[in-house]
Design a protein around this motif. Sequence first.
Motif, short mmCIF file in Angstrom:
data_model
loop_
_atom_site.label_atom_id
_atom_site.label_comp_id
_atom_site.label_asym_id
_atom_site.label_seq_id
_atom_site.Cartn_x
_atom_site.Cartn_y
_atom_site.Cartn_z
N GLY B 63 17.69 26.43 -35.27
CA GLY B 63 16.99 27.09 -36.38
C GLY B 63 17.77 28.28 -36.90
N LEU B 64 18.34 29.03 -35.98
CA LEU B 64 19.13 30.21 -36.35
C LEU B 64 20.42 29.80 -37.08
CD1 LEU B 64 19.54 33.27 -36.19
CD2 LEU B 64 20.40 32.96 -33.85
N ILE B 66 20.92 27.16 -38.85
CA ILE B 66 20.58 26.69 -40.21
C ILE B 66 20.28 27.89 -41.12
CG2 ILE B 66 18.79 25.48 -41.53
CD1 ILE B 66 18.71 23.40 -39.22
N ALA B 67 19.61 28.90 -40.57
CA ALA B 67 19.25 30.07 -41.38
C ALA B 67 20.45 30.96 -41.67
CB ALA B 67 18.17 30.88 -40.66
N GLN B 68 21.44 30.96 -40.79
CA GLN B 68 22.62 31.83 -40.92
C GLN B 68 23.90 30.99 -40.89
OE1 GLN B 68 23.03 35.32 -41.17
NE2 GLN B 68 20.85 35.41 -41.66
#
Lengths: 178, 198
Positions: B63-64, B66-68
């Motif tokens: 998730g991280l 994909i976000a960054q």
Amino acid sequence: MSQATAQNDDGWSRQVHGLAARARISLVTTVPDAGLTQLLQLCCDDDAMRVVTLSTEEEGIGMAYGAWLGGARALLCLQSSGTGNCINALALPAFTRSPCLMLVTMRGQEGEGNPAQFPMGRAVRAVFEAMGVVCLEAMTKEEVPSLFGRAVDMAFGEGKACAVLVAQQVIGVKDFAK
Amino acid sequence: MTGREGGKLQRRDVLASILAARGDALVVSSLGTSTYDLFAVSPAAENAYLWNAMGQTAPVGLGLAIAQPERRVLVVAGDGDMMMGIGSLSVIAAQAPENLSILVIDNEGFEETGGQTGLSAGRADIAEIARGSGFSETMVARDEKGAARLPDFLWRQAGPVLAVVKVGASSDGPAYPCMDGPELVGTFRAAVLGDQPG
């Protein structure tokens, strides 16, 4: 997709997708359900959203936390059977008071043709509430978008875990006699 | 039950040599010993220490990542945590985030609960499971020579990559980072997002 669900939708999927887009949700995770077909297709067709198929629903809880740490917003879409898989992972948003937004399509309710679905279906609210998840149950298709909007506010505004439960009578009943 | 064979490598030495080259990477660690090790060798606001939700370290890292997408994300997971979330390897392989690396610190047991033997002590091979899940880049480090390859393997290649390092029992005591959940999130987000909290 053999289940006659999409035609029962009457627009709630489109409205939920619109609300999710407006809320800048960019990550949609799912173990699919027939009742989610239309919503997931709308999200897949939206260039601003990434739809991720999970191996088990609790991965969506972890991914939502990771996304939040990185400044992104996530939505987990699941069938009620998958809520039980999420229990321990829900300790993560509970402990950190991070947003955890879920949309659950219900099985094991009124009209269910498969008695095997009853135990988990009946336990959804108790399981979620025991882990601190606020449950908003939509009994009609009109209620889905309004409750989803409230859930978005609670999740991202207050850092809560919040689930919209879409009642089986909204989705339609799977017919095992066919 | 198969006995623990493990390795002779010391987990904090290996982790320290990898994190010496972390640059601006974001690091997620699994509950228990991996979180203590990360805090002991490379305390930073860009560390996401997990205290619960065993099995979720790799999904949090995904998730991280994909976000960054512009920053490298390293997942530091114990073998027990990785086994519990083993299905997430196929999710990661399918998403193929180029900025995600996974380091499994494999002591072949449950150190935190008294050293009971784990599944990776027996027939389960986490690197092979990763390959079968769709990872094309995996490695196993069993000795100093292998450990010396880890920094380049984890930081220089396009992800997703997964390395397993076989380590011996830890000789270090626990080192506890902040145990306040909201504070952990606030610290991390402030460091990563600044005044653009998303």
